[in-house]
Design a protein around this motif. Structure first.
Motif, PDB file in Angstrom:
ATOM      1  N   SER A  59       0.813  -1.213   0.000  1.00 59.77           N
ATOM      2  CA  SER A  59       0.000   0.000   0.000  1.00 59.77           C
ATOM      3  C   SER A  59       0.850   1.268   0.000  1.00 59.77           C
ATOM      4  CB  SER A  59      -0.943   0.012   1.208  1.00 59.77           C
ATOM      5  OG  SER A  59      -0.225   0.195   2.415  1.00 59.77           O
ATOM      6  N   ASP A  88       1.741  -5.770  -6.992  1.00 55.22           N
ATOM      7  CA  ASP A  88       0.630  -4.896  -6.626  1.00 55.22           C
ATOM      8  C   ASP A  88      -0.383  -4.823  -7.765  1.00 55.22           C
ATOM      9  OD1 ASP A  88      -0.765  -3.130  -4.912  1.00 55.22           O
ATOM     10  OD2 ASP A  88       0.188  -1.380  -5.834  1.00 55.22           O
ATOM     11  N   ARG A  91      -2.366  -8.112  -7.672  1.00 59.96           N
ATOM     12  CA  ARG A  91      -3.306  -8.218  -6.555  1.00 59.96           C
ATOM     13  C   ARG A  91      -4.451  -7.221  -6.688  1.00 59.96           C
ATOM     14  NH1 ARG A  91       0.669  -9.147  -1.274  1.00 59.96           N
ATOM     15  NH2 ARG A  91       1.439 -11.211  -1.928  1.00 59.96           N
ATOM     16  N   SER A  92      -4.165  -6.034  -7.183  1.00 60.84           N
ATOM     17  CA  SER A  92      -5.239  -5.054  -7.360  1.00 60.84           C
ATOM     18  C   SER A  92      -6.229  -5.533  -8.413  1.00 60.84           C
ATOM     19  CB  SER A  92      -4.661  -3.684  -7.740  1.00 60.84           C
ATOM     20  OG  SER A  92      -4.057  -3.704  -9.027  1.00 60.84           O
ATOM     21  N   ALA A  94      -6.909  -8.719  -9.081  1.00 62.41           N
ATOM     22  CA  ALA A  94      -7.663  -9.799  -8.449  1.00 62.41           C
ATOM     23  C   ALA A  94      -8.699  -9.262  -7.466  1.00 62.41           C
ATOM     24  CB  ALA A  94      -6.707 -10.761  -7.739  1.00 62.41           C
ATOM     25  N   ASP A  95      -8.381  -8.129  -6.823  1.00 67.05           N
ATOM     26  CA  ASP A  95      -9.271  -7.532  -5.819  1.00 67.05           C
ATOM     27  C   ASP A  95     -10.243  -6.521  -6.404  1.00 67.05           C
ATOM     28  OD1 ASP A  95      -7.946  -9.030  -3.914  1.00 67.05           O
ATOM     29  OD2 ASP A  95      -6.646  -7.384  -3.248  1.00 67.05           O
ATOM     30  N   ASN A  96     -10.215  -6.332  -7.715  1.00 70.47           N
ATOM     31  CA  ASN A  96     -11.139  -5.404  -8.394  1.00 70.47           C
ATOM     32  C   ASN A  96     -10.991  -3.969  -7.893  1.00 70.47           C
ATOM     33  OD1 ASN A  96     -12.391  -7.576  -9.847  1.00 70.47           O
ATOM     34  ND2 ASN A  96     -13.447  -8.100  -7.953  1.00 70.47           N
ATOM     35  N   ARG A  97      -9.736  -3.494  -7.839  1.00 69.89           N
ATOM     36  CA  ARG A  97      -9.481  -2.115  -7.415  1.00 69.89           C
ATOM     37  C   ARG A  97      -8.367  -1.527  -8.278  1.00 69.89           C
ATOM     38  NH1 ARG A  97      -4.717  -2.361  -4.610  1.00 69.89           N
ATOM     39  NH2 ARG A  97      -4.184  -4.408  -3.716  1.00 69.89           N
ATOM     40  N   CYS A  99      -4.826   0.283  -9.300  1.00 73.87           N
ATOM     41  CA  CYS A  99      -3.468   0.066  -8.795  1.00 73.87           C
ATOM     42  C   CYS A  99      -2.828   1.427  -8.510  1.00 73.87           C
ATOM     43  CB  CYS A  99      -2.630  -0.715  -9.809  1.00 73.87           C
ATOM     44  SG  CYS A  99      -1.076  -1.320  -9.118  1.00 73.87           S
ATOM     45  N   ARG A 139      -7.134 -13.713 -14.033  1.00 71.73           N
ATOM     46  CA  ARG A 139      -8.309 -12.958 -13.582  1.00 71.73           C
ATOM     47  C   ARG A 139      -9.556 -13.356 -14.380  1.00 71.73           C
ATOM     48  NH1 ARG A 139     -12.272 -11.583 -12.589  1.00 71.73           N
ATOM     49  NH2 ARG A 139     -13.171  -9.636 -11.769  1.00 71.73           N
ATOM     50  N   ASN A 151     -22.480  -8.428  -6.148  1.00 66.80           N
ATOM     51  CA  ASN A 151     -21.079  -8.085  -6.410  1.00 66.80           C
ATOM     52  C   ASN A 151     -20.907  -7.771  -7.888  1.00 66.80           C
ATOM     53  OD1 ASN A 151     -18.325  -7.724  -6.315  1.00 66.80           O
ATOM     54  ND2 ASN A 151     -17.844  -9.893  -6.170  1.00 66.80           N
ATOM     55  N   CYS A 157     -14.465  -4.364 -13.427  1.00 65.48           N
ATOM     56  CA  CYS A 157     -13.055  -4.079 -13.162  1.00 65.48           C
ATOM     57  C   CYS A 157     -12.099  -4.704 -14.159  1.00 65.48           C
ATOM     58  CB  CYS A 157     -12.712  -4.489 -11.733  1.00 65.48           C
ATOM     59  SG  CYS A 157     -13.499  -3.404 -10.521  1.00 65.48           S
TER      60      CYS A 157
END
Length: 299
Positions: A59, A88, A91-92, A94-97, A99, A139, A151, A157
């Motif tokens: 982060s 990062d 992972r972003s 995979a987490d739908n956010r 980067c 993904r 969801n 994303c």
């Protein structure tokens, strides 16, 4: 086309810290840091660069994303921290956010700082592209539902991320791997994508009108340019109406029997009545994706 049974998904290379470290010569934390952090947060940069990968606080990479964009990079520091930037990114996704945020965002940083040209050899650039490709395909392979009212993020994303990625790298191989439809997840993603071509927002059977995918939406901070021209040219040549019609059939056949397959089959049923709209939107899509400021569909 008959649906094949017991079909195994294509093998992806391992997405791991060890792979990333190997790509950059198994680097160690730099013994000294001469790079001045863009926002004068030198202590934070030094702390980040001293952490082992497995315990690194990703982060905090925003400090380094700003450096990628705006300062002269220290090579051994880059070799150590850029693998973390790629993790990062993975992972972003995979987490739908997104980067990063603001101008401390990885796609903008790589583009504005010309990082791939300045810091990566051809072999290392290929390794980075392969990692991004494998991450994105993983993904897509994780998709299991065409739409989940609890969801809605997944259907948005990954579309946003592919448009961010198309601003910085050649997508040809990724596009071909996706549309080979080798897994149910890739087939679901294809159905999600083409539904936005076949229907007006308030007629899409898969999504509520306010959540219908916008095919040029992206999660980067690159607002001065759209897709790389080479990606737009490839799309214009390969993504035709006939291609889409064939892939809808293949995608439906790939899905296991059940609710999702029946929902996808609706596109096949509606296709004859929607061909004119599909033709218009297929012709319009590359221009929208290449534009830094795309408008609404003209039809």
């Amino acid at each position: 086309m008959k649906r094949k049974t017991n079909r195994r998904p294509p093998l992806l290379r391992d997405i791991s810290w060890s792979r990333l470290a190997e790509m950059f010569g198994n680097p160690r934390p730099p013994l000294s840091i001469s790079e001045q952090q863009f926002d004068y947060c030198d202590a934070e940069l030094r702390l980040l660069a001293s952490q082992p990968y497995l315990s690194m606080d990703l982060s905090k990479l925003g400090y380094y994303y700003a450096d990628l964009a705006f300062v002269e990079l220290q090579p051994d520091l880059f070799d150590y921290l850029f693998p973390a930037c790629l993790m990062d990114w993975h992972r972003s996704l995979a987490d739908n956010r997104p980067c990063g945020g603001g101008t401390a965002e990885i796609h903008f940083a790589v583009s504005y700082g010309q990082v791939f040209r300045k810091m990566l050899s051809p072999d290392r650039l290929l390794a980075v592209r392969n990692f991004l490709l494998d991450s994105f395909l993983a993904r897509l392979d994780a998709e299991t539902r065409l739409f989940d009212i609890q969801n809605a993020a997944p259907s948005w994303c990954w579309i946003r991320r592919i448009n961010s990625l198309a601003r910085i790298v050649d997508l040809t191989e990724l596009w071909e791997q996706w549309w080979s439809l080798g897994t149910p997840g890739r087939a679901i993603a294809a159905i999600q994508y083409v539904s936005a071509l076949l229907y007006f927002d308030d007629e899409n059977p898969l999504f509520p009108a306010e959540l219908t995918p916008v095919l040029w939406s992206h999660d980067s901070q690159i607002h001065h340019a759209g897709w790389l021209p080479a990606n737009g040219e490839f799309l214009s040549q390969s993504f035709t109406a006939e291609f889409v019609k064939r892939k809808i059939q293949e995608a439906v056949a790939m899905l296991p029997a059940g609710q999702e397959r029946e929902k996808a089959r609706q596109l096949l049923t509606d296709l004859p009545a929607q061909e004119e709209l599909l033709d218009h939107r297929i012709a319009e899509l590359p221009g929208q994706l290449l534009s830094p400021d795309p408008a609404e569909w003209t039809v």
